[in-house]
Design an enzyme around this catalytic site. Structure first.
Site, PDB file in Angstrom:
ATOM      1  N   HIS A 136      28.276  21.990  -5.095  1.00 43.04           N
ATOM      2  CA  HIS A 136      29.126  21.775  -3.917  1.00 43.04           C
ATOM      3  C   HIS A 136      28.325  22.076  -2.646  1.00 43.04           C
ATOM      4  O   HIS A 136      27.388  22.873  -2.645  1.00 43.04           O
ATOM      5  CB  HIS A 136      30.377  22.662  -3.981  1.00 43.04           C
ATOM      6  CG  HIS A 136      30.114  24.132  -3.939  1.00 43.04           C
ATOM      7  ND1 HIS A 136      29.602  24.840  -5.003  1.00 43.04           N
ATOM      8  CD2 HIS A 136      30.289  25.032  -2.949  1.00 43.04           C
ATOM      9  CE1 HIS A 136      29.478  26.108  -4.672  1.00 43.04           C
ATOM     10  NE2 HIS A 136      29.885  26.253  -3.428  1.00 43.04           N
ATOM     11  N   HIS A 137      28.685  21.432  -1.584  1.00 43.80           N
ATOM     12  CA  HIS A 137      28.009  21.502  -0.268  1.00 43.80           C
ATOM     13  C   HIS A 137      26.676  20.745  -0.247  1.00 43.80           C
ATOM     14  O   HIS A 137      25.988  20.770   0.781  1.00 43.80           O
ATOM     15  CB  HIS A 137      27.756  22.947   0.200  1.00 43.80           C
ATOM     16  CG  HIS A 137      28.992  23.764   0.400  1.00 43.80           C
ATOM     17  ND1 HIS A 137      30.250  23.209   0.531  1.00 43.80           N
ATOM     18  CD2 HIS A 137      29.168  25.115   0.506  1.00 43.80           C
ATOM     19  CE1 HIS A 137      31.133  24.185   0.690  1.00 43.80           C
ATOM     20  NE2 HIS A 137      30.514  25.341   0.675  1.00 43.80           N
ATOM     21  N   ASN A 167      44.371  19.469  35.335  1.00 43.57           N
ATOM     22  CA  ASN A 167      44.325  18.222  36.120  1.00 43.57           C
ATOM     23  C   ASN A 167      44.532  16.998  35.230  1.00 43.57           C
ATOM     24  O   ASN A 167      44.071  15.911  35.536  1.00 43.57           O
ATOM     25  CB  ASN A 167      43.030  18.126  36.924  1.00 43.57           C
ATOM     26  CG  ASN A 167      41.794  18.394  36.071  1.00 43.57           C
ATOM     27  OD1 ASN A 167      41.861  18.325  34.840  1.00 43.57           O
ATOM     28  ND2 ASN A 167      40.684  18.710  36.712  1.00 43.57           N
ATOM     29  N   ASP A 218      30.528  30.944   0.544  1.00 44.16           N
ATOM     30  CA  ASP A 218      30.146  31.538  -0.740  1.00 44.16           C
ATOM     31  C   ASP A 218      28.659  31.826  -0.870  1.00 44.16           C
ATOM     32  O   ASP A 218      28.263  32.681  -1.656  1.00 44.16           O
ATOM     33  CB  ASP A 218      30.628  30.667  -1.910  1.00 44.16           C
ATOM     34  CG  ASP A 218      30.127  29.234  -1.845  1.00 44.16           C
ATOM     35  OD1 ASP A 218      29.626  28.818  -0.786  1.00 44.16           O
ATOM     36  OD2 ASP A 218      30.259  28.523  -2.855  1.00 44.16           O
ATOM     37  N   GLY A 234      25.431  20.263  28.421  1.00 44.56           N
ATOM     38  CA  GLY A 234      26.735  19.773  28.872  1.00 44.56           C
ATOM     39  C   GLY A 234      27.714  19.431  27.774  1.00 44.56           C
ATOM     40  O   GLY A 234      28.399  18.414  27.848  1.00 44.56           O
ATOM     41  N   GLY A 279      43.525  15.882  32.144  1.00 47.16           N
ATOM     42  CA  GLY A 279      42.548  15.067  31.429  1.00 47.16           C
ATOM     43  C   GLY A 279      41.107  15.338  31.798  1.00 47.16           C
ATOM     44  O   GLY A 279      40.768  16.382  32.359  1.00 47.16           O
ATOM     45  N   ASP A 309      41.563  21.615  31.441  1.00 48.43           N
ATOM     46  CA  ASP A 309      42.480  21.450  30.317  1.00 48.43           C
ATOM     47  C   ASP A 309      41.913  20.542  29.233  1.00 48.43           C
ATOM     48  O   ASP A 309      42.232  20.697  28.050  1.00 48.43           O
ATOM     49  CB  ASP A 309      43.835  20.926  30.797  1.00 48.43           C
ATOM     50  CG  ASP A 309      43.723  19.641  31.622  1.00 48.43           C
ATOM     51  OD1 ASP A 309      42.611  19.304  32.065  1.00 48.43           O
ATOM     52  OD2 ASP A 309      44.758  18.982  31.834  1.00 48.43           O
ATOM     53  N   GLU A 345      34.760  12.489  33.549  1.00 50.19           N
ATOM     54  CA  GLU A 345      34.642  11.169  32.930  1.00 50.19           C
ATOM     55  C   GLU A 345      35.386  10.108  33.733  1.00 50.19           C
ATOM     56  O   GLU A 345      34.955   8.958  33.820  1.00 50.19           O
ATOM     57  CB  GLU A 345      35.158  11.204  31.488  1.00 50.19           C
ATOM     58  CG  GLU A 345      34.152  11.706  30.467  1.00 50.19           C
ATOM     59  CD  GLU A 345      34.082  13.225  30.428  1.00 50.19           C
ATOM     60  OE1 GLU A 345      34.816  13.875  31.196  1.00 50.19           O
ATOM     61  OE2 GLU A 345      33.293  13.768  29.639  1.00 50.19           O
ATOM     62  N   GLU A 368      32.150  27.211  12.798  1.00 49.72           N
ATOM     63  CA  GLU A 368      30.726  27.444  13.004  1.00 49.72           C
ATOM     64  C   GLU A 368      30.233  26.951  14.363  1.00 49.72           C
ATOM     65  O   GLU A 368      29.315  27.539  14.948  1.00 49.72           O
ATOM     66  CB  GLU A 368      29.921  26.779  11.884  1.00 49.72           C
ATOM     67  CG  GLU A 368      30.096  27.407  10.520  1.00 49.72           C
ATOM     68  CD  GLU A 368      31.289  26.869   9.736  1.00 49.72           C
ATOM     69  OE1 GLU A 368      31.482  27.282   8.576  1.00 49.72           O
ATOM     70  OE2 GLU A 368      32.044  26.037  10.308  1.00 49.72           O
TER      71      GLU A 368
END
Length: 607
Positions: A144-145, A500, A56, A443, A502, A473, A506, A79
């Site tokens: 608001h916001h 693969n 708005d 990253g 997951g 994925d 990590e 965003e």
């Protein structure tokens, strides 16, 4: 009652205003809205597409954007993705900038991770925020916001941490100058900038005279005597090395627009040239004197030996982050290094401030050109993909990247997600004029999906070839919505989705068998049907074997990229490029908890 003197004065003032207005019109100078002034500046800087989400406090300004004859609004799903898209657009459309428009508070904070990533990796992105009117900002109601405590400046204070310049366009009379200041900082320093545009300021009329003077992205000239001393010092060291010099190219050579100057230096001198990961494609990888990627201890043995045994390293635009240097394993003595940067030059241990490489490189090329015959005799091992010798039909990373390298074409835009893709693709050459896009320093997983939208629009605008994305994925689940604006915009990227099961990178850092590194396995080949609507054209495929993928890559219809295509590539869960495995091992050793991982996994198994 008004006196005759006052009436006469007012009449004279009105007459002068009229004469001034007639003079402006005669000279072709008309008043314009503040919002229109900003948009004209963006057009002058080469912007065609603007990203964002309506809210708005920016809707009135978006009317100006949508009605502008030379700009196109690209509505994003959120965003954060819009910030990623602006980043990708700026990376491919060099010498311009990306632009994102959000609303106050909720919108701009959602975009902040994307803006911070652009700051980290030195990408010029302008973040325009539609904010409450000047009257509301003065009265500070519980709007608001807002945070509900009257701190209307809280979000700008946050933005100051991730932008090179900021301005609140609170006063229409100073708005044009402020817009110019912020935009100049953005393009000169290659960092994001931040503008707030109150609802009542966007349509205030201001003179347009300043638009007749283009903004410049050039840094101030190097001081001539200091620059001459620097050139002489570099020449002295190069001659002392008997021409045994190698050039190492990095990210800032791209970010600060010295590709052409760098290419001239390389060709005139004949020095062997290599690149850091973030500098990939800064030099054409089909050039006969190009030797490949240097990543410290993770480099190919031939590359590592050539770089680390050189008598002198000429480093151009270095950005020495952990993943860009093999976890800081560069073995290059400072005494053997000359660093050229956008705003300074470092020769061994001495730093020369305000001697930038944009102006220095052409003079250096001329100075060192006489050494070409000596330098060109230095051997360079050709940079080629290394194909595996195994006979399995399983799609592995050691097979995948050499195979897809044969699929690439000149002027392709190739985008690699953080993780297996960004590491795997480093080890294969890209064709002439191809552009490589990745986010190795910041990253943020999922960044490439939004970035692909911006990159594909820039590629279409610049008449580049295909846009090709490699993503896992796990990463795509963060930002998958942005496939929808791609389809709506008629874009046709090819998306290789590496399934693969997951978060592979990590897993190798910590928690190889932990549930937190698992994800839900979506029905990937249904995605484009769901996100594209009834009108969008797309195709999806799943490949399980090397033969299936090779047949698809060799299919002329598939390779023509006439519509968006998604290829689900089935891979083993714990397969990864060798460079990623080595980097993960180095990175894991720096984490305090990693020493306990074995005990923790053992305990978890017993329980």
């Amino acid at each position: 009652m008004t006196s005759q003197g006052e009436a006469a004065s007012r009449a004279e003032a009105d007459r002068l205003k009229l004469e001034l207005q007639e003079l402006k019109e005669k000279e072709g100078i008309k008043d314009t809205y503040v919002g229109s002034y900003l948009l004209e500046r963006l057009v002058q800087l080469g912007v065609k597409y603007i990203f964002g989400v309506p809210g708005d406090f920016n809707l009135g300004f978006l009317d100006l954007v949508e009605d502008h004859p030379h700009l196109e609004w690209v509505g994003n799903c959120n965003e954060l993705n819009a910030a990623y898209a602006a980043d990708g657009y700026a990376r491919v459309k060099e010498r311009s900038l990306g632009v994102i428009i959000t609303t106050f508070g909720v919108g701009e904070l959602s975009a902040m991770n994307g803006i911070a990533g652009a700051f980290s990796e030195m990408v010029p992105v302008l973040h325009i925020v539609g904010v409450p009117s000047t009257a509301q900002q003065t009265a500070k109601p519980m709007l608001h916001h807002t945070l509900g405590d009257g701190r209307y400046d809280a979000y700008e204070k946050a933005a100051q941490q991730f932008t090179i310049a900021q301005a609140d366009l609170f006063d229409a009379q100073t708005a044009a100058a402020e817009i110019d200041r912020v935009l100049t900082s953005c393009i000169v320093k290659a960092r994001p900038a931040y503008l707030t545009l109150p609802t009542d300021i966007a349509y205030k009329r201001i003179p347009s005279l300043r638009l007749k003077t283009p903004l410049s992205s050039l840094l101030p000239p190097n001081e001539s005597s200091a620059e001459g001393h620097v050139i002489n010092e570099i020449e002295r060291l190069v001659k002392a090395a008997d021409g045994e010099v190698v050039i190492l190219v990095d990210a800032c050579a791209v970010r600060h627009d010295v590709r052409a100057e760098l290419d001239e230096l390389v060709k005139k001198t004949g020095f062997p040239v290599y690149a850091a990961p973030m500098g990939k494609t800064a030099i054409g990888e089909d050039y006969e004197r190009y030797g490949g990627i240097y990543v410290g201890s993770l480099s190919r043995p031939a590359v590592k030996e050539k770089i680390e045994s050189a008598k002198l390293i000429l480093s151009v635009g270095a950005l020495k982050s952990d993943f860009n240097t093999g976890n800081f394993t560069y073995s290059i003595p400072t005494a053997s290094t000359i660093e050229l940067h956008s705003d300074h030059t470092k020769i061994q241990f001495a730093v020369y401030h305000d001697i930038g490489m944009k102006q220095l490189l052409p003079k250096l090329s001329d100075k060192l050109a006489s050494l070409h015959s000596r330098a060109s005799k230095l051997e360079v091992t050709p940079f080629k993909a290394i194909e595996p010798t195994d006979n399995t039909d399983v799609i592995t990373h050691t097979w995948l990247w050499p195979r897809v390298s044969k699929f690439f074409r000149p002027k392709d835009v190739v985008i690699a997600e953080t993780g297996t893709s960004s590491f795997g693709i480093l080890d294969v050459p890209l064709p002439n004029s191809a552009v490589f896009v990745s986010q190795i320093l910041w990253g943020s997983i999922g960044w490439t999906v939004g970035s692909t939208l911006g990159a594909a629009l820039a590629a279409r605008e610049l008449n580049m070839n295909r846009t090709i994305l490699f993503i896992g994925d796990g990463s795509i689940q963060l930002t998958v919505q942005e496939l929808s604006p791609m389809l709506r915009s008629g874009l046709a990227p090819i998306i290789f989705l590496l399934n693969n099961k997951g978060y592979t990178i990590e897993r190798f850092l910590h928690g190889k068998t932990r549930k937190y590194n698992d994800i839900a396995n979506w029905k990937w080949t249904k995605l484009l049907d769901v996100l594209g609507g009834d009108e969008a054209k797309s195709k999806s495929y799943t490949v399980h074997t090397r033969d299936e993928l090779s047949k698809l890559l060799d299919d002329p219809e598939f390779a023509s990229a006439k519509e968006m295509q998604l290829v689900e590539v089935m891979m083993e869960q714990l397969d990864a490029p060798p460079a990623l495995l080595a980097q993960a091992e180095l990175s894991a050793k720096t984490n305090a908890y990693v020493a306990n991982e074995g005990k923790m996994d053992t305990l978890a198994t017993k329980q």
